[in-house]
Design a protein around this motif. Structure first.
Motif, PDB file in Angstrom:
ATOM      1  N   VAL A   1       0.839  -1.192   0.000  1.00  0.00           N
ATOM      2  CA  VAL A   1       0.000   0.000   0.000  1.00  0.00           C
ATOM      3  C   VAL A   1       0.880   1.251   0.000  1.00  0.00           C
ATOM      4  O   VAL A   1       2.022   1.222   0.453  1.00  0.00           O
ATOM      5  CB  VAL A   1      -0.943   0.026   1.214  1.00  0.00           C
ATOM      6  CG1 VAL A   1      -1.997  -1.059   1.097  1.00  0.00           C
ATOM      7  CG2 VAL A   1      -0.166  -0.120   2.515  1.00  0.00           C
TER       8      VAL A   1
ATOM      9  N   ARG B   1      -3.529   9.719  -3.411  1.00  0.00           N
ATOM     10  CA  ARG B   1      -3.369   8.427  -4.097  1.00  0.00           C
ATOM     11  C   ARG B   1      -3.512   7.282  -3.102  1.00  0.00           C
ATOM     12  O   ARG B   1      -4.162   6.271  -3.386  1.00  0.00           O
ATOM     13  CB  ARG B   1      -2.008   8.355  -4.779  1.00  0.00           C
ATOM     14  CG  ARG B   1      -1.845   9.237  -6.008  1.00  0.00           C
ATOM     15  CD  ARG B   1      -0.447   9.130  -6.558  1.00  0.00           C
ATOM     16  NE  ARG B   1      -0.124   7.761  -6.950  1.00  0.00           N
ATOM     17  CZ  ARG B   1       1.125   7.303  -7.112  1.00  0.00           C
ATOM     18  NH1 ARG B   1       2.164   8.099  -6.895  1.00  0.00           N
ATOM     19  NH2 ARG B   1       1.322   6.056  -7.481  1.00  0.00           N
TER      20      ARG B   1
ATOM     21  N   GLN C   1      -6.364   4.280  -3.017  1.00  0.00           N
ATOM     22  CA  GLN C   1      -5.995   2.869  -2.994  1.00  0.00           C
ATOM     23  C   GLN C   1      -6.682   2.143  -1.836  1.00  0.00           C
ATOM     24  O   GLN C   1      -7.219   1.039  -2.006  1.00  0.00           O
ATOM     25  CB  GLN C   1      -4.474   2.731  -2.870  1.00  0.00           C
ATOM     26  CG  GLN C   1      -3.989   1.289  -2.922  1.00  0.00           C
ATOM     27  CD  GLN C   1      -2.514   1.177  -2.614  1.00  0.00           C
ATOM     28  OE1 GLN C   1      -2.041   1.726  -1.628  1.00  0.00           O
ATOM     29  NE2 GLN C   1      -1.778   0.484  -3.465  1.00  0.00           N
TER      30      GLN C   1
END
Length: 293
Positions: A166, A210, A214
């Motif tokens: 991640v 971002r 995710q």
């Protein structure tokens, strides 16, 4: 002591300028072997590994770049629980570590974090005002994210690791626990050095957004029965109403708020341009722009 009180993993990429002083601060006042500290120097082009070794901690070196691979590598080398995951550029004292360890002994606590303090000494005037407002906006909901430090008990670790690739590791950890399972330890403090310039702040905001997208995708995958967060708790970020409340309570000045909003508009504009070029997702509302950092 028959073994270390806690294991501490420090992923570090080209942090030779700060990691020595931060490690000395971390170990000041400790007894030999009290803390099991592992620095993972990942894809470094400077003396990070050498400086860390000089501080008397264990050092692992890897050519694989990225924070999450470094976290996994360091985690495999840990000797005990609880485990602290500490950013190399964040300062944490031994007394704060001990307070965090005590918090992990409370019934029902699976994860915890200290209260962050911002080091604004070398930050530009404009971005200092932005940080001042942003910090107050997200403080009520930050918990494990944006602090530079999080701590996992053995049971909490089983929920988080092995950590997937991640972008926002602290966001992943934060979303893995319910509000009754994670605590902010008032007796512990971390010293965080935020972006010094508007440009650096905007680049960080792009990365944060971002990472948020995710994590949202992982949450959706879990909801649909696929792999994802085990216990994701969706928590909206603060909106403009929260900023107005700060103004009414005089916690920030009108000038601070104006600077914050100006940079926010620039942030949203640049993010939209970069999203269109890279094919990112479409959620760039004011609420997401104000989301957790």
């Amino acid at each position: 002591m028959t073994g270390p009180l806690v294991s501490i993993v420090v992923p570090a990429h080209n942090e030779a300028a700060v990691i020595g002083a931060n490690l000395r601060r971390l170990l000041e006042g400790t007894t030999p072997g009290e803390f099991d500290v592992i620095v993972v120097a990942n894809a470094c082009g400077d003396r990070t590994a050498e400086v860390a070794a000089e501080a008397g901690v264990r050092v692992l070196e890897t050519s694989i770049p990225g924070k999450v691979p470094a976290l996994r590598l360091g985690d495999e080398a840990c000797r005990t629980f609880p485990r602290i995951y500490l950013d190399a550029d964040v300062e944490l004292t031994a007394d704060s570590v001990r307070a965090l360890v005590r918090a992990c002994e409370r019934p029902g606590v699976l994860a915890c974090a200290p209260v962050p303090e911002l080091d604004l000494a070398r930050v530009g005037r404009l971005v200092r005002r932005v940080h001042r407002v942003h910090d107050r906006l997200i403080a009520p909901m930050r918990a494990l994210a944006g602090v530079g430090v999080y701590v996992l008990t053995e049971a909490g670790h089983a929920r988080v690791f092995p950590m997937p690739d991640v972008i926002a590791d602290d966001g992943w950890v934060h979303a893995s626990f319910g509000p009754d399972e994670r605590v902010v330890v008032a007796e512990a403090r971390s010293l965080v050095r935020p972006a010094r310039t508007v440009k650096a702040h905007l680049n960080r905001r792009v990365r944060v957004r971002r990472g948020n997208r995710q994590l949202a995708g992982l949450q959706r995958a879990h909801a649909e029965g696929g792999p994802g967060l085990q216990r994701a708790h969706a928590e909206g970020g603060p909106g403009l109403g929260s900023l107005a409340a700060l103004l009414r309570r005089r916690e920030v000045s009108p000038v601070d708020a104006a600077c914050y909003l100006s940079v926010l508009v620039l942030d949203r504009t640049l993010s939209r341009v970069r999203r269109d070029r890279a094919g990112w997702g479409s959620d760039l509302s004011t609420r997401s722009a104000l989301s957790m950092d």
